[in-house]
Design an enzyme around this catalytic site. Sequence first.
Site, PDB file in Angstrom:
ATOM      1  N   ASP A 195       0.837  -1.092  -0.037  1.00  0.00           N
ATOM      2  CA  ASP A 195       0.048   0.125   0.160  1.00  0.00           C
ATOM      3  C   ASP A 195       0.894   1.245  -0.036  1.00  0.00           C
ATOM      4  OD1 ASP A 195      -2.991   0.945   0.557  1.00  0.00           O
ATOM      5  OD2 ASP A 195      -1.650   2.241   1.846  1.00  0.00           O
ATOM      6  N   ASN A 203      -2.709  12.303  -3.543  1.00  0.00           N
ATOM      7  CA  ASN A 203      -3.751  12.697  -4.680  1.00  0.00           C
ATOM      8  C   ASN A 203      -4.232  14.282  -4.302  1.00  0.00           C
ATOM      9  OD1 ASN A 203      -4.026  11.385  -6.859  1.00  0.00           O
ATOM     10  ND2 ASN A 203      -5.733   9.944  -6.058  1.00  0.00           N
ATOM     11  N   HIS A 208      -4.854  14.626  -9.264  1.00  0.00           N
ATOM     12  CA  HIS A 208      -5.075  13.234  -9.961  1.00  0.00           C
ATOM     13  C   HIS A 208      -3.927  12.901 -10.939  1.00  0.00           C
ATOM     14  CE1 HIS A 208      -8.565  12.290  -7.570  1.00  0.00           C
ATOM     15  NE2 HIS A 208      -8.962  13.562  -7.510  1.00  0.00           N
ATOM     16  N   GLU A 239      -4.334   2.415  -4.511  1.00  0.00           N
ATOM     17  CA  GLU A 239      -3.032   2.678  -4.655  1.00  0.00           C
ATOM     18  C   GLU A 239      -2.491   1.445  -3.918  1.00  0.00           C
ATOM     19  OE1 GLU A 239      -4.844   4.408  -0.719  1.00  0.00           O
ATOM     20  OE2 GLU A 239      -5.353   3.915  -2.714  1.00  0.00           O
TER      21      GLU A 239
END
Length: 324
Positions: A195, A203, A208, A239
């Site tokens: 992760d 973000n 983005h 993610e």
Amino acid sequence: MQSERASGTVLLVDDNVTNLKVATEHLKAANYEILTAKDGESAIARAQLAQPDLILLDVQMNGIDGFETCRRLKAHELTKNIPVIFMTVLVSVEDKLKGFAAGAVDYVPKPFQFEELLARVHTHVTIYRLQRELEGEIRERKLAEKALRKANLELQRLAVLDDLTQIANRRRFDQYLQSQLEQPITLICSLLLCDVDFFKRYNDNYGHQAGDHCLKLVAQGISRGVGYTKDLVARYGGEEFAIILPETNSQGALRVAEVVQNEIRSLKILHEFTEVSEFITLSIGVATTMTASTTSPSLLIAAADSALYEAKSAGRNRVIARLL
């Protein structure tokens, strides 16, 4: 240039001017386009250049005779398929066999019976044109089949790839993990769930587009850290990334996790909104089963997910391993 309405193009080869003139008149009257040559060498050159539908070839000529001319025509890639009809006074069985051995398709005896000449010319021009049309259709069909196979392979590839990162997608991950755990010879299998730490903040603050670019770089970094041919790197979702390591024990999986983390650190992707580093980092959960054939995918995923949750709870940017 051959007229669209012409019956076909015929190359007449004869060193007798009278024969050439008479045969030309009759064939032109039947709407054939006529080319002429007076010896074998020039006939070969003209046939290669013009690609006629048929060659009417005299046997007895100055220089190389008709038999040798025919053999050379049949030996050349550009003219080997053009039908050749011999025109000759030699009508013995031996002479005919010699002509057929050289590659001719037919014989027309001299002096001509022009109805017979036209009939034989028409027959062989028609056959030759039909053969070329058939060959063209076959080539087109083969090209279409090749394009279809290529398109199907591309569709198959796209069906198992993540659009953004161009690594395996979740569908491929599920298929591969299931297949590996079902292998009767597979005793050990490890799964890593990775992760990107504080990616939502990344973000939200960088946008983005920057987030997508970051995920692409992370996917490439993880892929570089995984080298065994049976290993699979996939985008698990958002993610999160997954690494399936068949035939890899817990120690081997921890080494892969360490290499992957080092690869991500080396990217030095600036992240000013994380609490663990100035750069992007990974939290990794590792799960290993020593009885793969009796372990379900959901059980192995749950163990890796639990280890990942512990890694994140313990401060992120670390690896936690579980053994089933």
